[in-house]
Design a protein around this motif. Sequence first.
Motif, PDB file in Angstrom:
ATOM      1  N   LEU A  99     113.829 122.302 -70.663  1.00 36.05           N
ATOM      2  CA  LEU A  99     114.444 123.490 -70.075  1.00 36.05           C
ATOM      3  C   LEU A  99     115.093 124.332 -71.165  1.00 36.05           C
ATOM      4  O   LEU A  99     115.006 125.555 -71.155  1.00 36.05           O
ATOM      5  CB  LEU A  99     115.489 123.102 -69.027  1.00 36.05           C
ATOM      6  CG  LEU A  99     116.209 124.283 -68.385  1.00 36.05           C
ATOM      7  CD1 LEU A  99     115.286 124.999 -67.413  1.00 36.05           C
ATOM      8  CD2 LEU A  99     117.480 123.840 -67.692  1.00 36.05           C
ATOM      9  N   VAL A 100     115.736 123.665 -72.109  1.00 34.93           N
ATOM     10  CA  VAL A 100     116.393 124.363 -73.214  1.00 34.93           C
ATOM     11  C   VAL A 100     115.363 125.085 -74.076  1.00 34.93           C
ATOM     12  O   VAL A 100     115.541 126.242 -74.439  1.00 34.93           O
ATOM     13  CB  VAL A 100     117.224 123.374 -74.058  1.00 34.93           C
ATOM     14  CG1 VAL A 100     117.765 124.042 -75.298  1.00 34.93           C
ATOM     15  CG2 VAL A 100     118.338 122.785 -73.219  1.00 34.93           C
ATOM     16  N   THR A 101     114.261 124.413 -74.374  1.00 33.41           N
ATOM     17  CA  THR A 101     113.263 125.019 -75.257  1.00 33.41           C
ATOM     18  C   THR A 101     112.479 126.124 -74.551  1.00 33.41           C
ATOM     19  O   THR A 101     112.017 127.046 -75.203  1.00 33.41           O
ATOM     20  CB  THR A 101     112.286 123.958 -75.804  1.00 33.41           C
ATOM     21  OG1 THR A 101     111.649 123.285 -74.719  1.00 33.41           O
ATOM     22  CG2 THR A 101     113.011 122.963 -76.679  1.00 33.41           C
ATOM     23  N   GLU A 102     112.364 126.056 -73.219  1.00 32.42           N
ATOM     24  CA  GLU A 102     111.625 127.078 -72.480  1.00 32.42           C
ATOM     25  C   GLU A 102     112.416 128.370 -72.326  1.00 32.42           C
ATOM     26  O   GLU A 102     111.855 129.451 -72.398  1.00 32.42           O
ATOM     27  CB  GLU A 102     111.243 126.566 -71.083  1.00 32.42           C
ATOM     28  CG  GLU A 102     110.163 125.521 -71.089  1.00 32.42           C
ATOM     29  CD  GLU A 102     109.953 124.897 -69.715  1.00 32.42           C
ATOM     30  OE1 GLU A 102     110.629 125.293 -68.736  1.00 32.42           O
ATOM     31  OE2 GLU A 102     109.110 123.992 -69.623  1.00 32.42           O
ATOM     32  N   LEU A 104     116.222 129.545 -73.462  1.00 36.73           N
ATOM     33  CA  LEU A 104     117.539 129.310 -74.051  1.00 36.73           C
ATOM     34  C   LEU A 104     118.632 130.047 -73.287  1.00 36.73           C
ATOM     35  O   LEU A 104     119.695 129.488 -73.010  1.00 36.73           O
ATOM     36  CB  LEU A 104     117.548 129.724 -75.522  1.00 36.73           C
ATOM     37  CG  LEU A 104     118.857 129.535 -76.286  1.00 36.73           C
ATOM     38  CD1 LEU A 104     119.265 128.073 -76.300  1.00 36.73           C
ATOM     39  CD2 LEU A 104     118.722 130.072 -77.695  1.00 36.73           C
ATOM     40  N   SER A 105     118.375 131.283 -72.891  1.00 34.37           N
ATOM     41  CA  SER A 105     119.378 132.075 -72.184  1.00 34.37           C
ATOM     42  C   SER A 105     119.722 131.448 -70.837  1.00 34.37           C
ATOM     43  O   SER A 105     120.896 131.343 -70.474  1.00 34.37           O
ATOM     44  CB  SER A 105     118.859 133.501 -71.994  1.00 34.37           C
ATOM     45  OG  SER A 105     119.788 134.264 -71.275  1.00 34.37           O
ATOM     46  N   GLN A 106     118.718 131.029 -70.087  1.00 37.22           N
ATOM     47  CA  GLN A 106     118.956 130.387 -68.801  1.00 37.22           C
ATOM     48  C   GLN A 106     119.727 129.089 -68.990  1.00 37.22           C
ATOM     49  O   GLN A 106     120.657 128.797 -68.247  1.00 37.22           O
ATOM     50  CB  GLN A 106     117.647 130.108 -68.070  1.00 37.22           C
ATOM     51  CG  GLN A 106     117.865 129.406 -66.738  1.00 37.22           C
ATOM     52  CD  GLN A 106     116.591 128.879 -66.114  1.00 37.22           C
ATOM     53  OE1 GLN A 106     115.556 128.804 -66.754  1.00 37.22           O
ATOM     54  NE2 GLN A 106     116.677 128.495 -64.855  1.00 37.22           N
ATOM     55  N   ALA A 107     119.332 128.298 -69.988  1.00 35.35           N
ATOM     56  CA  ALA A 107     120.007 127.021 -70.245  1.00 35.35           C
ATOM     57  C   ALA A 107     121.472 127.250 -70.584  1.00 35.35           C
ATOM     58  O   ALA A 107     122.353 126.547 -70.077  1.00 35.35           O
ATOM     59  CB  ALA A 107     119.302 126.270 -71.372  1.00 35.35           C
ATOM     60  N   LYS A 108     121.741 128.236 -71.423  1.00 37.20           N
ATOM     61  CA  LYS A 108     123.127 128.517 -71.810  1.00 37.20           C
ATOM     62  C   LYS A 108     123.945 128.931 -70.596  1.00 37.20           C
ATOM     63  O   LYS A 108     125.057 128.451 -70.391  1.00 37.20           O
ATOM     64  CB  LYS A 108     123.181 129.608 -72.881  1.00 37.20           C
ATOM     65  CG  LYS A 108     124.582 129.910 -73.348  1.00 37.20           C
ATOM     66  CD  LYS A 108     124.606 130.947 -74.444  1.00 37.20           C
ATOM     67  CE  LYS A 108     126.042 131.191 -74.888  1.00 37.20           C
ATOM     68  NZ  LYS A 108     126.108 132.180 -75.959  1.00 37.20           N
ATOM     69  N   GLY A 109     123.397 129.811 -69.775  1.00 36.38           N
ATOM     70  CA  GLY A 109     124.108 130.250 -68.578  1.00 36.38           C
ATOM     71  C   GLY A 109     124.387 129.097 -67.627  1.00 36.38           C
ATOM     72  O   GLY A 109     125.481 128.981 -67.070  1.00 36.38           O
ATOM     73  N   LEU A 110     123.404 128.243 -67.443  1.00 39.67           N
ATOM     74  CA  LEU A 110     123.554 127.110 -66.540  1.00 39.67           C
ATOM     75  C   LEU A 110     124.580 126.110 -67.068  1.00 39.67           C
ATOM     76  O   LEU A 110     125.461 125.650 -66.328  1.00 39.67           O
ATOM     77  CB  LEU A 110     122.206 126.432 -66.338  1.00 39.67           C
ATOM     78  CG  LEU A 110     122.145 125.330 -65.310  1.00 39.67           C
ATOM     79  CD1 LEU A 110     122.556 125.818 -63.935  1.00 39.67           C
ATOM     80  CD2 LEU A 110     120.746 124.750 -65.259  1.00 39.67           C
ATOM     81  N   ASP A 125     116.984 113.401 -73.875  1.00 41.06           N
ATOM     82  CA  ASP A 125     115.835 113.267 -74.773  1.00 41.06           C
ATOM     83  C   ASP A 125     115.816 114.359 -75.833  1.00 41.06           C
ATOM     84  O   ASP A 125     114.785 114.943 -76.140  1.00 41.06           O
ATOM     85  CB  ASP A 125     114.517 113.269 -73.984  1.00 41.06           C
ATOM     86  CG  ASP A 125     114.394 112.058 -73.086  1.00 41.06           C
ATOM     87  OD1 ASP A 125     114.925 110.997 -73.464  1.00 41.06           O
ATOM     88  OD2 ASP A 125     113.777 112.177 -72.017  1.00 41.06           O
ATOM     89  N   PHE A 126     116.984 114.623 -76.385  1.00 42.25           N
ATOM     90  CA  PHE A 126     117.127 115.660 -77.404  1.00 42.25           C
ATOM     91  C   PHE A 126     116.278 115.319 -78.622  1.00 42.25           C
ATOM     92  O   PHE A 126     116.300 114.210 -79.120  1.00 42.25           O
ATOM     93  CB  PHE A 126     118.589 115.787 -77.825  1.00 42.25           C
ATOM     94  CG  PHE A 126     118.841 116.871 -78.818  1.00 42.25           C
ATOM     95  CD1 PHE A 126     119.011 118.171 -78.402  1.00 42.25           C
ATOM     96  CD2 PHE A 126     118.866 116.590 -80.164  1.00 42.25           C
ATOM     97  CE1 PHE A 126     119.230 119.185 -79.318  1.00 42.25           C
ATOM     98  CE2 PHE A 126     119.092 117.592 -81.095  1.00 42.25           C
ATOM     99  CZ  PHE A 126     119.266 118.895 -80.661  1.00 42.25           C
ATOM    100  N   GLY A 127     115.512 116.291 -79.078  1.00 41.56           N
ATOM    101  CA  GLY A 127     114.659 116.097 -80.247  1.00 41.56           C
ATOM    102  C   GLY A 127     114.767 117.267 -81.200  1.00 41.56           C
ATOM    103  O   GLY A 127     115.523 118.207 -80.988  1.00 41.56           O
ATOM    104  N   CYS A 128     113.980 117.226 -82.236  1.00 43.43           N
ATOM    105  CA  CYS A 128     114.049 118.243 -83.284  1.00 43.43           C
ATOM    106  C   CYS A 128     113.695 119.641 -82.799  1.00 43.43           C
ATOM    107  O   CYS A 128     114.150 120.628 -83.356  1.00 43.43           O
ATOM    108  CB  CYS A 128     113.140 117.860 -84.453  1.00 43.43           C
ATOM    109  SG  CYS A 128     113.793 116.476 -85.398  1.00 43.43           S
ATOM    110  N   SER A 129     112.894 119.740 -81.736  1.00 41.79           N
ATOM    111  CA  SER A 129     112.497 121.067 -81.272  1.00 41.79           C
ATOM    112  C   SER A 129     113.694 121.866 -80.762  1.00 41.79           C
ATOM    113  O   SER A 129     113.632 123.090 -80.706  1.00 41.79           O
ATOM    114  CB  SER A 129     111.437 120.954 -80.174  1.00 41.79           C
ATOM    115  OG  SER A 129     111.948 120.267 -79.066  1.00 41.79           O
ATOM    116  N   SER A 130     114.781 121.215 -80.420  1.00 43.08           N
ATOM    117  CA  SER A 130     115.966 121.910 -79.910  1.00 43.08           C
ATOM    118  C   SER A 130     117.084 122.011 -80.934  1.00 43.08           C
ATOM    119  O   SER A 130     118.130 122.573 -80.641  1.00 43.08           O
ATOM    120  CB  SER A 130     116.505 121.185 -78.684  1.00 43.08           C
ATOM    121  OG  SER A 130     115.577 121.208 -77.656  1.00 43.08           O
ATOM    122  N   LEU A 131     116.878 121.503 -82.110  1.00 38.63           N
ATOM    123  CA  LEU A 131     117.946 121.449 -83.103  1.00 38.63           C
ATOM    124  C   LEU A 131     118.548 122.826 -83.387  1.00 38.63           C
ATOM    125  O   LEU A 131     119.765 122.982 -83.451  1.00 38.63           O
ATOM    126  CB  LEU A 131     117.410 120.824 -84.396  1.00 38.63           C
ATOM    127  CG  LEU A 131     118.419 120.311 -85.390  1.00 38.63           C
ATOM    128  CD1 LEU A 131     119.369 119.315 -84.751  1.00 38.63           C
ATOM    129  CD2 LEU A 131     117.712 119.671 -86.566  1.00 38.63           C
TER     130      LEU A 131
END
Length: 171
Positions: A99-102, A104-110, A125-131
């Motif tokens: 959800l974060v990688t898809e 970012l704005s929606q994730a931050k608001g949520l 399941d945090f990984g490097c793609s979200s770093l």
Amino acid sequence: GAEALVRWVIPGQSPMLPVDFIPVAEENGLMLSLGEWILEAALQQLAQWQTKQLSGISLAVNLSSHQLRSAQFIDRLMAMVNTAQISPIMMDLELPERLVTEDLSQAKGLLTELQKRGFSTAIDDFGCSSLSHLQYLPVNILKLDKCFVRDLHQNHSNQIIVKAIMEIAWG
């Protein structure tokens, strides 16, 4: 704390893990009702613990992208919390990394809205793609992908990676 883990139990068989039935639920439009059922069960468990004077225990619950995209999610969540008479502080809501990688704005608001309402939030399941997103996201907990923590005590490279992620996240 504890984590709500769902299994599908078919009599006479081994319990089915979410990796086996969640995709089927997603494909058939059942994730909203399944997610709501899981939240209600988790809240009922918290209420039982509270009546047994175990109120200091928090419960982590994984949320699906389908739930989080629902326009009524926050209102429905708050209604369930109020019905169960549970403080949001007792819940850690885990958002999937995708959800974060898809969006970012929606994730931050949520994440911001959930925290305003008293919930602790986590990225599961945090990984490097979200770093690179860490600097923008209000999050209380990072649950690293198992590829980073498996055999951590023996894998020096992963120790360095995990330490670096922790330093970046909480600088």
